[in-house]
Design a protein around this motif. Sequence first.
Motif, PDB file in Angstrom:
ATOM      1  N   LYS A 174      92.595  53.423  41.104  1.00  0.00           N
ATOM      2  CA  LYS A 174      93.376  52.681  40.114  1.00  0.00           C
ATOM      3  C   LYS A 174      94.793  53.228  39.938  1.00  0.00           C
ATOM      4  CE  LYS A 174      92.123  54.821  35.726  1.00  0.00           C
ATOM      5  NZ  LYS A 174      91.538  54.601  34.417  1.00  0.00           N
ATOM      6  N   HIS A 175      95.058  54.430  40.405  1.00  0.00           N
ATOM      7  CA  HIS A 175      96.395  55.020  40.304  1.00  0.00           C
ATOM      8  C   HIS A 175      97.142  54.990  41.647  1.00  0.00           C
ATOM      9  CE1 HIS A 175      95.750  56.379  36.223  1.00  0.00           C
ATOM     10  NE2 HIS A 175      94.553  56.823  36.595  1.00  0.00           N
ATOM     11  N   LYS A 176      96.731  54.111  42.539  1.00  0.00           N
ATOM     12  CA  LYS A 176      97.318  54.014  43.867  1.00  0.00           C
ATOM     13  C   LYS A 176      98.838  53.832  43.773  1.00  0.00           C
ATOM     14  CE  LYS A 176      97.047  51.472  48.190  1.00  0.00           C
ATOM     15  NZ  LYS A 176      96.364  50.416  48.926  1.00  0.00           N
ATOM     16  N   GLY A 177      99.554  54.617  44.552  1.00  0.00           N
ATOM     17  CA  GLY A 177     101.006  54.529  44.599  1.00  0.00           C
ATOM     18  C   GLY A 177     101.734  55.365  43.556  1.00  0.00           C
ATOM     19  N   GLU A 178     101.007  55.921  42.596  1.00  0.00           N
ATOM     20  CA  GLU A 178     101.626  56.736  41.560  1.00  0.00           C
ATOM     21  C   GLU A 178     101.768  58.182  42.036  1.00  0.00           C
ATOM     22  OE1 GLU A 178      99.875  56.445  37.665  1.00  0.00           O
ATOM     23  OE2 GLU A 178      99.225  54.384  38.059  1.00  0.00           O
ATOM     24  N   ASP A 179     102.830  58.819  41.581  1.00  0.00           N
ATOM     25  CA  ASP A 179     103.006  60.246  41.853  1.00  0.00           C
ATOM     26  C   ASP A 179     102.325  61.039  40.745  1.00  0.00           C
ATOM     27  OD1 ASP A 179     104.463  59.841  44.137  1.00  0.00           O
ATOM     28  OD2 ASP A 179     106.400  59.942  43.136  1.00  0.00           O
ATOM     29  N   MET A 180     101.471  61.972  41.144  1.00  0.00           N
ATOM     30  CA  MET A 180     100.751  62.809  40.190  1.00  0.00           C
ATOM     31  C   MET A 180     100.707  64.233  40.718  1.00  0.00           C
ATOM     32  SD  MET A 180      97.554  60.625  38.846  1.00  0.00           S
ATOM     33  CE  MET A 180      97.800  59.175  37.856  1.00  0.00           C
ATOM     34  N   PHE A 181     100.386  65.138  39.811  1.00  0.00           N
ATOM     35  CA  PHE A 181     100.232  66.528  40.199  1.00  0.00           C
ATOM     36  C   PHE A 181      98.752  66.819  40.440  1.00  0.00           C
ATOM     37  CE2 PHE A 181     104.371  66.725  38.269  1.00  0.00           C
ATOM     38  CZ  PHE A 181     105.034  67.620  39.092  1.00  0.00           C
ATOM     39  N   VAL A 182      98.477  67.486  41.535  1.00  0.00           N
ATOM     40  CA  VAL A 182      97.124  67.916  41.874  1.00  0.00           C
ATOM     41  C   VAL A 182      97.098  69.431  41.702  1.00  0.00           C
ATOM     42  CG1 VAL A 182      95.385  68.040  43.686  1.00  0.00           C
ATOM     43  CG2 VAL A 182      96.839  66.014  43.487  1.00  0.00           C
ATOM     44  N   MET A 183      96.134  69.918  40.938  1.00  0.00           N
ATOM     45  CA  MET A 183      96.032  71.345  40.658  1.00  0.00           C
ATOM     46  C   MET A 183      94.933  71.954  41.527  1.00  0.00           C
ATOM     47  SD  MET A 183      98.279  71.519  38.296  1.00  0.00           S
ATOM     48  CE  MET A 183      98.111  72.968  37.325  1.00  0.00           C
ATOM     49  N   ARG A 184      95.178  73.168  41.983  1.00  0.00           N
ATOM     50  CA  ARG A 184      94.196  73.905  42.769  1.00  0.00           C
ATOM     51  C   ARG A 184      94.156  75.328  42.242  1.00  0.00           C
ATOM     52  NH1 ARG A 184      96.166  74.674  48.341  1.00  0.00           N
ATOM     53  NH2 ARG A 184      96.770  76.726  47.640  1.00  0.00           N
ATOM     54  N   VAL A 185      92.965  75.843  42.047  1.00  0.00           N
ATOM     55  CA  VAL A 185      92.801  77.213  41.558  1.00  0.00           C
ATOM     56  C   VAL A 185      92.278  78.072  42.698  1.00  0.00           C
ATOM     57  CG1 VAL A 185      91.593  78.681  39.908  1.00  0.00           C
ATOM     58  CG2 VAL A 185      92.310  76.387  39.231  1.00  0.00           C
ATOM     59  N   ASP A 186      93.004  79.143  42.982  1.00  0.00           N
ATOM     60  CA  ASP A 186      92.567  80.108  43.978  1.00  0.00           C
ATOM     61  C   ASP A 186      91.992  81.307  43.255  1.00  0.00           C
ATOM     62  OD1 ASP A 186      93.571  78.519  46.051  1.00  0.00           O
ATOM     63  OD2 ASP A 186      95.547  79.448  45.901  1.00  0.00           O
ATOM     64  N   HIS A 187      90.772  81.670  43.597  1.00  0.00           N
ATOM     65  CA  HIS A 187      90.115  82.836  42.999  1.00  0.00           C
ATOM     66  C   HIS A 187      90.239  83.991  43.978  1.00  0.00           C
ATOM     67  CE1 HIS A 187      87.661  80.382  40.144  1.00  0.00           C
ATOM     68  NE2 HIS A 187      87.943  79.473  41.041  1.00  0.00           N
ATOM     69  N   TYR A 188      90.532  85.132  43.462  1.00  0.00           N
ATOM     70  CA  TYR A 188      90.476  86.313  44.303  1.00  0.00           C
ATOM     71  C   TYR A 188      90.224  87.540  43.447  1.00  0.00           C
ATOM     72  CZ  TYR A 188      95.402  86.687  42.943  1.00  0.00           C
ATOM     73  OH  TYR A 188      96.565  86.754  42.234  1.00  0.00           O
ATOM     74  N   ASN A 189      89.596  88.504  44.036  1.00  0.00           N
ATOM     75  CA  ASN A 189      89.290  89.756  43.360  1.00  0.00           C
ATOM     76  C   ASN A 189      90.115  90.869  43.978  1.00  0.00           C
ATOM     77  OD1 ASN A 189      87.294  88.737  41.674  1.00  0.00           O
ATOM     78  ND2 ASN A 189      85.749  88.894  43.266  1.00  0.00           N
ATOM     79  N   THR A 190      90.364  91.869  43.204  1.00  0.00           N
ATOM     80  CA  THR A 190      91.045  93.032  43.754  1.00  0.00           C
ATOM     81  C   THR A 190      90.031  93.903  44.488  1.00  0.00           C
ATOM     82  OG1 THR A 190      90.739  94.217  41.677  1.00  0.00           O
ATOM     83  CG2 THR A 190      92.805  93.041  41.954  1.00  0.00           C
ATOM     84  N   ILE A 191      90.494  94.558  45.505  1.00  0.00           N
ATOM     85  CA  ILE A 191      89.641  95.447  46.285  1.00  0.00           C
ATOM     86  C   ILE A 191      90.086  96.874  45.997  1.00  0.00           C
ATOM     87  CG2 ILE A 191      88.941  96.145  48.607  1.00  0.00           C
ATOM     88  CD1 ILE A 191      89.548  93.319  49.522  1.00  0.00           C
ATOM     89  N   ASP A 192      89.128  97.721  45.789  1.00  0.00           N
ATOM     90  CA  ASP A 192      89.408  99.126  45.536  1.00  0.00           C
ATOM     91  C   ASP A 192      90.093  99.744  46.745  1.00  0.00           C
ATOM     92  OD1 ASP A 192      89.257 101.604  44.159  1.00  0.00           O
ATOM     93  OD2 ASP A 192      87.482 102.114  45.347  1.00  0.00           O
ATOM     94  N   ALA A 193      91.159 100.481  46.514  1.00  0.00           N
ATOM     95  CA  ALA A 193      91.915 101.111  47.601  1.00  0.00           C
ATOM     96  C   ALA A 193      91.029 102.016  48.440  1.00  0.00           C
ATOM     97  CB  ALA A 193      93.089 101.897  47.033  1.00  0.00           C
ATOM     98  N   GLU A 194      90.120 102.706  47.800  1.00  0.00           N
ATOM     99  CA  GLU A 194      89.254 103.629  48.538  1.00  0.00           C
ATOM    100  C   GLU A 194      88.371 102.886  49.534  1.00  0.00           C
ATOM    101  OE1 GLU A 194      88.416 107.186  49.885  1.00  0.00           O
ATOM    102  OE2 GLU A 194      89.842 106.841  48.258  1.00  0.00           O
ATOM    103  N   LYS A 195      87.950 101.667  49.207  1.00  0.00           N
ATOM    104  CA  LYS A 195      87.145 100.864  50.146  1.00  0.00           C
ATOM    105  C   LYS A 195      87.965 100.468  51.363  1.00  0.00           C
ATOM    106  CE  LYS A 195      83.861  98.917  46.881  1.00  0.00           C
ATOM    107  NZ  LYS A 195      83.319  97.681  46.300  1.00  0.00           N
ATOM    108  N   ILE A 196      89.228 100.121  51.148  1.00  0.00           N
ATOM    109  CA  ILE A 196      90.096  99.755  52.267  1.00  0.00           C
ATOM    110  C   ILE A 196      90.360 100.966  53.151  1.00  0.00           C
ATOM    111  CG2 ILE A 196      92.418  98.969  52.888  1.00  0.00           C
ATOM    112  CD1 ILE A 196      92.323  97.270  50.325  1.00  0.00           C
ATOM    113  N   ILE A 197      90.626 102.103  52.526  1.00  0.00           N
ATOM    114  CA  ILE A 197      90.861 103.336  53.275  1.00  0.00           C
ATOM    115  C   ILE A 197      89.632 103.702  54.098  1.00  0.00           C
ATOM    116  CG2 ILE A 197      91.210 105.828  53.001  1.00  0.00           C
ATOM    117  CD1 ILE A 197      93.049 105.063  50.576  1.00  0.00           C
ATOM    118  N   GLN A 198      88.459 103.607  53.502  1.00  0.00           N
ATOM    119  CA  GLN A 198      87.214 103.914  54.212  1.00  0.00           C
ATOM    120  C   GLN A 198      86.998 102.962  55.387  1.00  0.00           C
ATOM    121  OE1 GLN A 198      84.996 106.503  53.515  1.00  0.00           O
ATOM    122  NE2 GLN A 198      84.136 105.907  55.472  1.00  0.00           N
TER     123      GLN A 198
END
Length: 63
Positions: A16-40
């Motif tokens: 029903k909104h064909k041809g209209e300009d709209m904003f599409v939102m996307r959520v990216d999830h990410y977790n931090t990784i412990d530095a010691e795990k990367i070093i290991q």
Amino acid sequence: MALNINSKQTRIKDGKHKGEDMFVMRVDHYNTIDAEKIIQYASDTYNIPKGVMRASWKHLDRQ
């Protein structure tokens, strides 16, 4: 957990909104990784001494 929300303006192609300009939102999830795990991981995988990895990590962390 960290969230990064991206929005993009796009033209709707059907429905029903064909041809209209709209904003599409996307959520990216990410977790931090412990530095010691990367070093290991790097130490085990690439045979890099842990001391060298820690020194490199600290150098990158200061930039």
